[in-house]
Design an enzyme around this catalytic site. Structure first.
Site, PDB file in Angstrom:
ATOM      1  N   GLU A 185      -2.915   5.634   2.918  1.00  0.00           N
ATOM      2  CA  GLU A 185      -3.006   7.048   2.731  1.00  0.00           C
ATOM      3  C   GLU A 185      -2.006   8.107   3.059  1.00  0.00           C
ATOM      4  O   GLU A 185      -1.087   8.968   2.158  1.00  0.00           O
ATOM      5  CB  GLU A 185      -4.359   7.859   2.662  1.00  0.00           C
ATOM      6  CG  GLU A 185      -4.775   7.050   1.611  1.00  0.00           C
ATOM      7  CD  GLU A 185      -6.734   7.890   1.991  1.00  0.00           C
ATOM      8  OE1 GLU A 185      -7.048   8.158   3.009  1.00  0.00           O
ATOM      9  OE2 GLU A 185      -7.339   7.779   0.809  1.00  0.00           O
ATOM     10  N   VAL A 214      -2.943   3.160   7.003  1.00  0.00           N
ATOM     11  CA  VAL A 214      -1.655   3.644   6.591  1.00  0.00           C
ATOM     12  C   VAL A 214      -1.945   3.793   5.102  1.00  0.00           C
ATOM     13  O   VAL A 214      -0.776   4.637   4.924  1.00  0.00           O
ATOM     14  CB  VAL A 214      -0.581   2.460   6.754  1.00  0.00           C
ATOM     15  CG1 VAL A 214      -1.399   0.767   6.249  1.00  0.00           C
ATOM     16  CG2 VAL A 214       0.758   2.405   6.718  1.00  0.00           C
ATOM     17  N   GLN A 223       0.735  -1.395  -0.492  1.00  0.00           N
ATOM     18  CA  GLN A 223       0.015  -0.238  -0.327  1.00  0.00           C
ATOM     19  C   GLN A 223       0.375   1.625  -0.670  1.00  0.00           C
ATOM     20  O   GLN A 223       0.672   2.396  -0.556  1.00  0.00           O
ATOM     21  CB  GLN A 223      -0.852   0.014   1.225  1.00  0.00           C
ATOM     22  CG  GLN A 223      -1.811  -0.589   1.283  1.00  0.00           C
ATOM     23  CD  GLN A 223      -3.398  -0.129   0.078  1.00  0.00           C
ATOM     24  OE1 GLN A 223      -3.125   0.773   0.986  1.00  0.00           O
ATOM     25  NE2 GLN A 223      -3.281  -0.540  -0.672  1.00  0.00           N
TER      26      GLN A 223
END
Length: 737
Positions: free
Chosen positions: A697, A695, A630
């Site tokens: 963004e 977490v 991510q």
């Protein structure tokens, strides 16, 4: 489950499954092409017809006439839907523009007709035969031209108040011996997810089912029902797999509503996918901003006054880009001012795109911090450390639940080799390349929202989780399975996760960096209720003396397999996490630091990212493998915002010109040679029973500024208007020796 006191030791703290770098359990489906995406649901609608959307050819005005005769007579055509034929339509709570336009046109490419035919090719060919005459009106398309008319927007739950003040900014700024006053701009940016907005709709009597690509199922059900004027109970949305969302699929778009209208008109299921040009001109995008930042400081670097003003535009009744919000919380300073202003623009809807607010806001703020550090003769990291705060600067009585910004900066500096950075710009060369290093803080709030789930235990010892939570490629299936496995004491292989169906309990949904923490907390709550049901069924006096491990229930000398405890008919429990006021007593945010090394060709101005590092402090990391993915994805998106992404606006006619993946440039693997991510060891018991926070963004917030600061360090050229393209560097580059 009510969460109104900080979490203590609980089953999640065992960390047998949670916290492990676990492979995505949905990976095999995606790599074999068997994951059921919306447009491909041949199993649910094998006889589906195809709809093709006709978009408005003007940005502002009205339809004078629409000739459908040739289209109706075309081969295979089953129905044509327009505003004249659709009946009375409402507008969803989360839609700014109407999803089916006519006769009034709100923006360019607004859907004005749907042609339904037996095949996609027939629908597309017939759509070209629709003849529309328009009466154009004068439109407002240029944010800079409309800036003076911008007004204070209405406060919202997510945006907060449009203006905040503390102390006396004007007086403190005037008295400050060192001052910065600078303006920055960020452009309109487009979502460019691989899977288009797509839906299949089918009616059974007055009941509607829509298989769609949507991040927030319950919001979507409400907006479909309100738009069509039918009871919410009559609408079912199904979205188990989503090929990228990033905020662009938070809200129902024209594909879902028009598929439903087309299915009703054609009396058979209809599938609709937005063409790529309509995705960029007819859905949400990140709106352009103009930002002014003023900082006043003492000569030793203490901020005494800070102001951040932001302007953005949207359709009437739209929302502002909250680019100033992080400045309310990130750095100390007694005298403060933030303002947000919204101009009315006749462009497609401006709305959520990954990390709305902080992403564009920190593109400006974190350049300003570097510029101020240079004025003061301070190292950029030391200037940030000097102005750290452990309390909300606007409400000093309110501490942060956790705040490790300094630790992020120090850890990143050591790992990245910050001490080797030359503080004088344009001094480091590697052959023809000018090389520089930049830093920026990362900040994103931790939002809490109610989230529910249902869990079933069957006589095989399998735990099935059902929740309308979605997986937009972020790993929701896996962390939810990990949560259930940890709480129920079973191996991961004994957990089945079912997501993305409005028939399941309402979850937090995927968006705003709130999905992982809240949805897993809801699953934890349901699992704890299931544990209680098991304890009661087994007649155990106190659940405090019970352990759930290795697929067994253990109470003293008694050991019962879960499969046996379930019995022939199994057990079911449903619950939701509901939050008290801890987020009012404590400011809950996530923090990080981004480091970038960039090279700039001394002759051509070509920019190359050489390496990147993100250091993140964001609560317990539920799955380090998917969390890292991510963050590196967000870092890559930040590079796009810094160097490439720009919806080219035709200010005469009000449309985005580069509305396809050929002309809208985004970074690819070759653009990012080396990325690293460090997660600090942190748990936040004030956030949730999972002790986690968001977490995803955080990984984009600050990246573009770190790139800009690295380019400045490499070249001595300060660019305040994104994207940083070579034409903004060429004339000011150091002379080639």
């Amino acid at each position: 489950m009510k969460f109104d006191t900080p979490a203590t030791t609980n089953p999640i703290d065992q960390l047998k499954v949670i916290g492990k770098p676990t492979d995505r359990i949905d990976g095999p489906l995606k790599t074999t092409g068997t994951a059921p995406y919306a447009y491909e649901r041949h199993d649910v609608a094998p006889d589906a017809a195809y709809g093709y959307i006709v978009g408005a050819g003007i940005a502002k005005g009205r339809i004078a006439s629409m000739d459908l005769r040739a289209a109706r007579a075309a081969p295979g055509v089953l129905a044509i839907v327009t505003a004249d034929h659709a009946g009375k339509l409402g507008k969803g709570d989360f839609n700014t523009a109407r999803l089916l336009g006519g006769p009034e046109i709100d923006h360019y490419h607004q859907a004005v007709a749907l042609v339904v035919a037996r095949s996609f090719e027939q629908a597309r060919a017939a759509a070209q035969l629709v003849r529309i005459e328009y009466t154009r009106s004068e439109g407002r398309f240029d944010l800079a031209a409309q800036k003076a008319s911008a007004q204070m927007p209405k406060p919202t739950e997510f945006a907060g108040p449009p203006e905040t003040k503390a102390g006396d900014f004007a007086a403190a700024y005037a008295a400050a011996p060192v001052q910065l006053d600078a303006a920055y701009t960020t452009p309109d940016e487009s979502h460019a997810m691989m899977e288009p907005h797509a839906s299949i709709a089918a009616w059974k009597g007055d009941k509607l089912t829509v298989w769609t690509s949507n991040q927030m199922i319950d919001w979507g059900v409400g907006d479909v029902a309100k738009t069509l004027g039918i009871p919410k109970a009559n609408v079912r949305l199904v979205s188990p797999f989503i090929g990228g969302g990033f905020g662009g699929k938070l809200f129902v778009r024209a594909d879902a509503v028009l598929a439903a209208l087309g299915a009703r008109a054609a009396r058979r299921p209809v599938k609709v996918a937005l063409q790529r040009p309509l995705m960029m001109n007819n859905t949400t995008h990140r709106p352009a901003t103009i930002q002014r930042i003023r900082i006043g400081a003492t000569r030793d670097g203490k901020i005494t006054a800070i102001a951040h003003e932001g302007w953005s535009g949207d359709l009437p009744d739209g929302q502002a880009e909250t680019a100033v919000n992080q400045t309310r919380l990130l750095y100390a300073g007694a005298n403060r001012l933030t303002t947000t202003r919204l101009a009315v623009l006749d462009l497609p809807e401006g709305n959520a795109m990954r990390a709305p607010g902080e992403a564009p806001g920190m593109m400006a703020l974190e350049i300003a911090m570097d510029e101020m550090a240079e004025k003061l003769g301070l190292d950029p990291i030391e200037f940030r450390v000097l102005n750290d705060t452990q309390v909300d600067p606007e409400k000093p009585e309110r501490p942060f639940s956790q705040r490790q910004l300094i630790h992020c900066l120090r850890t990143g500096a050591e790992r990245f080799g910050w001490n080797r950075r030359n503080s004088q710009p344009a001094q480091v060369r590697d052959g023809r390349w000018l090389v520089g290093i930049g830093v920026a803080a990362a900040f994103r709030n931790n939002l809490l929202t109610k989230s529910g789930a249902r869990v079933r235990l069957d006589n095989r010892g399998v735990v099935t989780v059902e929740t309308d939570m979605t997986d937009i490629g972020t790993g929701s299936y896996t962390i939810i399975a990990q949560t259930a496995a940890e709480t129920m004491g079973v191996p991961l292989q004994k957990v089945l996760v079912r997501l993305g169906d409005s028939a399941f309990p309402v979850s937090a949904g995927s968006g705003g960096q709130w999905g992982a923490n809240n949805s897993t907390s809801g699953v934890y709550a349901a699992c704890m209720k299931l544990r209680e049901a098991i304890v009661q069924k087994l007649g155990i006096a106190s659940s405090a003396d019970v352990a759930f491990t290795d697929g067994m229930v253990r109470a003293g000398d008694r050991v019962v397999p879960l499969a046996e405890a379930a019995g022939p008919s199994g057990l079911v429990a449903e619950d939701a996490i509901e939050y008290g006021d801890l987020d009012k007593k404590y400011q809950q945010s996530t923090f990080g630091a981004h480091f970038v090394e960039a090279g700039v060709d001394a002759g051509t101005g070509e920019i190359r990212i050489r390496r990147m590092l993100a250091v993140c402090a964001c609560g317990r990391i539920l799955n380090p493998k998917s969390a890292r993915s991510q963050v590196i994805g967000a870092m890559t998106m930040g590079v796009g915002a810094a160097l490439m992404e720009d919806l080219a606006l035709d200010k005469r006619h009000g449309f985005f010109v580069n509305h396809d993946l050929a002309a809208y440039e985004v970074p690819v693997h070759a653009d990012i040679p080396h990325q690293d991510v460090i997660f600090l060891d942190e748990t936040d018991p004030i956030s949730s029973p999972m002790k986690a926070k968001g977490v995803a963004e955080l990984g984009i917030c600050g990246v573009a500024a770190a790139v800009a600061n690295a380019i400045y360090n490499a070249t001595g050229v300060r660019v305040r208007d994104y994207p940083i393209t070579l034409d903004k560097l060429l004339e000011r580059l150091p002379r080639v020796a």
